[in-house]
Design an enzyme around this catalytic site. Structure first.
Site: not given
Ligand code: IVH
Length: 667
Positions: A111, A113, A115, A222, A309, A404, A407, A422, A427
């Site tokens: 999946e 991740k 943000d 998720y 990551k 600046c 100006c 400034c 300006c």
């Molecule tokens: S699963 C036990 N899936 O990443 C599993 N986490 O430290 C629980 N996050 O705080 C998390 N995308 O906020 C999972 N596809 C994804 C995610 C995801 C982002 C974040 C989540 C968690 C941190 C992992």
């Protein structure tokens, strides 16, 4: 059909349309029809307070009632994930899993991740009952009212869902929404959010859920938790959750081998830059729930999952020079000019150096080889210097300028702030900023003059200040690049029409520091004319509701500046409104003078906005939360029980619609 039945029917229909629009991205009715249905439902709900339901689609607009977040203990702790930046460690994780499963090779769900901010959603009998932030993993904040405003999160489930269920996922702010928000904040001189994650967490912790509703957050889910899950694998449970109405990402892949996993990582390492939201990695989860159990947990995180990551993309290049940019508020930003280098698919020539302290910390010299990173941030930044590559040929240490660059005015640094400013309002970048603000929708609302056009007009000497707008001629505009006779004509018309804009907006438009829309209105109503404002001392201004010392001093110093006075008198000459309109003035009473009033609940006779306007017209102040200072609460039906309790505890009077209307009625 009884009205009660109609309410149930409309709720169901509206949730379906929400789902079509925000989850499936496939609306089937027009926005207009949607709004009509929503209004009908609001009216009916106001008539039938006994039908109250916090999961009604009408609750998605939020409320401006200030909330305190209760602490909630998670039903299942919210674990974090082990993470790595290293593909080798992903292989090791997979090998450990195989070993832990006595040689079974597990399927792995790959999946993205996301943000954003993680959230836990509780559903009982298909109804959203609670939304809790991660907090410390054991306890989090109850942010249910805010989460109800996120349109892609279902308030009621569809299909064959388990009786009790918990959904975990990530609330996030899509890039376009983030960009728009920061743009608005820049116009209002508010600090910018560094990235969508910060913007999301700032939003989800807002005390005012109506603000959250406006911010247009989104969410991907998720992880399904519960005692009676329908399937034996994570993937199938996610697909079931999709059928219950949850927004599940399309970018999920079931991997059968480590090669599949690596292919997914490689693909998204570059493709993620094309997504409309921020991702900082990939999450890998063992698919089979039995295998998950066998692998179990460590103290902090499950062994059956890991996050990879993405490297904040980094490059190394030579620092050629440092220039200093002056923004619209006068803030001076140091910018590194680099030997062009490829980073995350784009050629980077410039990077932010933030402020004087950071330059000092980096011990930066011209000619240094520097590291440039592009994280979730908008602008790439310099994160370090490769000292091994520094030779005796190195250039001088980078210092901060004292004047600046636009100006020549000596820069100032306010106490407690990292930035240099400034202080000269004349300006050029600040002047262009004032023009942009003046024409903006909430100010004079002059259509057709974008930032680039104003910038060009300023550079060509057509405009020096906002009063010059009223001297522009159609041929002058038509002669500009990408302008024709027709657009010139439209712009001239828009400028002419703006003389009708009411005084309180003119006061906002002239761009006095710290005077936003609301404050401008309060000052306009209290002082009634520009002349009175110009003549007032800071002490007098501070008598006005909502005007503190900082604002009062800013208005005073604006009005002591000859250049501003000249602009004001020219604007007056061109016909702009310099007095409060007779309608507003005649309607104005002091029946509620000095009162601080909180509106709560649903009303029968007028809308909330109408009541707000009545309070202002009668000299009262609209407050958003109940406190000891509250004079009374104007309460409609369905006032929240927590609010009621607080009011009773503080001894705040509750006034109903009819009582309020008779308070302000003409004798
Ligand atoms: S699963 C036990 N899936 O990443 C599993 N986490 O430290 C629980 N996050 O705080 C998390 N995308 O906020 C999972 N596809 C994804 C995610 C995801 C982002 C974040 C989540 C968690 C941190 C992992």
């Amino acid at each position: 059909m009884t009205e009660q039945d109609e309410i149930l029917h409309l709720r169901h229909e509206l949730e379906q349309h929400n789902y079509n629009y925000y989850v499936l991205s496939a609306p089937v009715i027009s926005d207009y029809d949607f709004d009509m249905m929503m209004h009908r439902l609001q009216d009916l709900e106001a008539k039938h307070p006994e039908m109250e339901d916090p999961n009604s689609p009408t609750c998605r607009v939020g409320s401006d009632i200030s909330q305190k977040f209760e602490q909630v203990t998670h039903r299942y702790p919210m674990l974090s994930l082990a993470n790595t930046y290293n593909e080798g460690e992903i292989r090791e994780w997979y090998d450990r899993a195989v070993k832990g499963l006595d040689g079974e090779r597990p399927e792995v769900v790959c999946e993205l991740k996301f943000d954003g901010v993680s959230i836990s959603l509780w559903y009982d009998d298909g109804q959203l009952t609670k939304a809790v932030t991660r907090g410390d993993g054991t306890q989090g904040d109850d942010v249910t009212a805010n989460v109800r405003t996120i349109r892609s999160i279902p308030l009621t489930l569809r299909g064959n869902y388990p009786k009790r269920l918990e959904m975990r996922g990530e609330v996030l702010m899509p890039w376009p929404v983030f960009d728009r928000l920061n743009h608005e904040r820049e116009m209002q001189e508010e600090p910018l959010f560094a990235n969508p994650r910060n913007a999301t967490s700032g939003t989800i912790k807002q005390q005012n859920s109506a603000v959250v509703a406006k911010r247009q957050l989104d969410a991907f889910l998720y992880f399904v938790l519960g005692e009676q899950l329908p399937c034996a694998t994570h993937y199938d449970n996610l697909m079931a959750a999709r059928s219950w109405g949850f927004k599940i990402s399309e970018h999920i892949k079931l991997a059968h081998s480590i090669d599949d996993i690596m292919a997914f990582i490689t693909h998204w390492d570059t493709e993620r830059h094309h997504l409309p939201f921020a991702t900082d990695g990939v999450v890998l989860k063992v698919n089979n729930l039995r295998q998950q159990q066998e692998l179990g947990l460590t103290a902090k995180s499950p062994r059956w999952a890991i996050a990879y990551k993405f490297q904040a993309e980094r490059a190394c290049t030579r620092l050629e020079s440092v220039s200093f940019q002056v923004g619209r508020t006068g803030a001076v930003t140091p910018v590194a000019n680099l030997d062009p280098v490829l980073l995350a698919g784009t050629v980077v020539k410039r990077a932010s150096l933030h402020n004087a302290d950071i330059i000092k910390q980096l011990d930066l010299h011209l000619g240094d080889m520097v590291y440039v990173e592009k994280g979730g941030e908008i602008i790439p930044k310099i994160t370090g210097v490769d000292l091994d590559q520094r030779s005796f040929m190195i250039g001088p240490e980078v210092g901060f300028i004292t004047r600046c660059p636009e100006c020549g005015t000596p820069l100032v640094r306010y106490e407690g702030e990292a930035a240099h400013y400034c202080p000269n309002e004349m300006c050029p970048p600040q002047q262009v900023g004032k023009l942009i603000h003046f024409v903006s929708r909430k100010a004079m609302n002059i259509d057709g003059l974008g930032e680039e056009t104003l910038q060009a007009m300023f550079q060509q000497g057509l405009l020096h200040d906002v009063a010059d707008l009223y001297e522009l001629t159609a041929p002058q505009i038509a002669a500009m690049e990408r302008m024709g006779a027709k657009s010139a004509h439209n712009i001239i018309n828009a400028i002419r029409n703006s003389v009708e804009v009411p005084f309180e907006r003119v006061l906002f438009a002239i761009g006095i520091r710290f005077v936003g829309q609301t404050v401008a209105k309060q000052i306009a109503v209290a002082m009634k004319s520009m002349d009175a404002i110009v003549a007032a001392s800071a002490e007098q201004l501070m008598q006005i509701d909502g005007v503190g010392e900082r604002i009062a001093k800013s208005v005073e110093s604006f009005c002591r500046d000859e250049r501003n006075l000249l602009i004001i008198s020219r604007l007056r000459h061109y016909g702009l409104q310099m007095n409060i309109s007779t309608e507003l003035l005649e309607a104005q009473t002091d029946k509620l003078a000095g009162m601080s009033i909180v509106i709560s609940g649903v009303f029968q006779k007028h809308s909330r906005d109408e009541y707000k306007a009545m309070i202002e017209k009668n000299g009262g102040k609209n407050a958003s939360s109940v406190s000891a200072k509250t004079t009374f609460i104007l309460a409609g039906d369905n006032m929240g029980p927590a609010k009621l309790e607080k009011a009773q505890a503080l001894g705040v009077k509750i006034v109903n619609e009819d009582e309020f209307l008779s308070m302000i009625a003409d004798e």
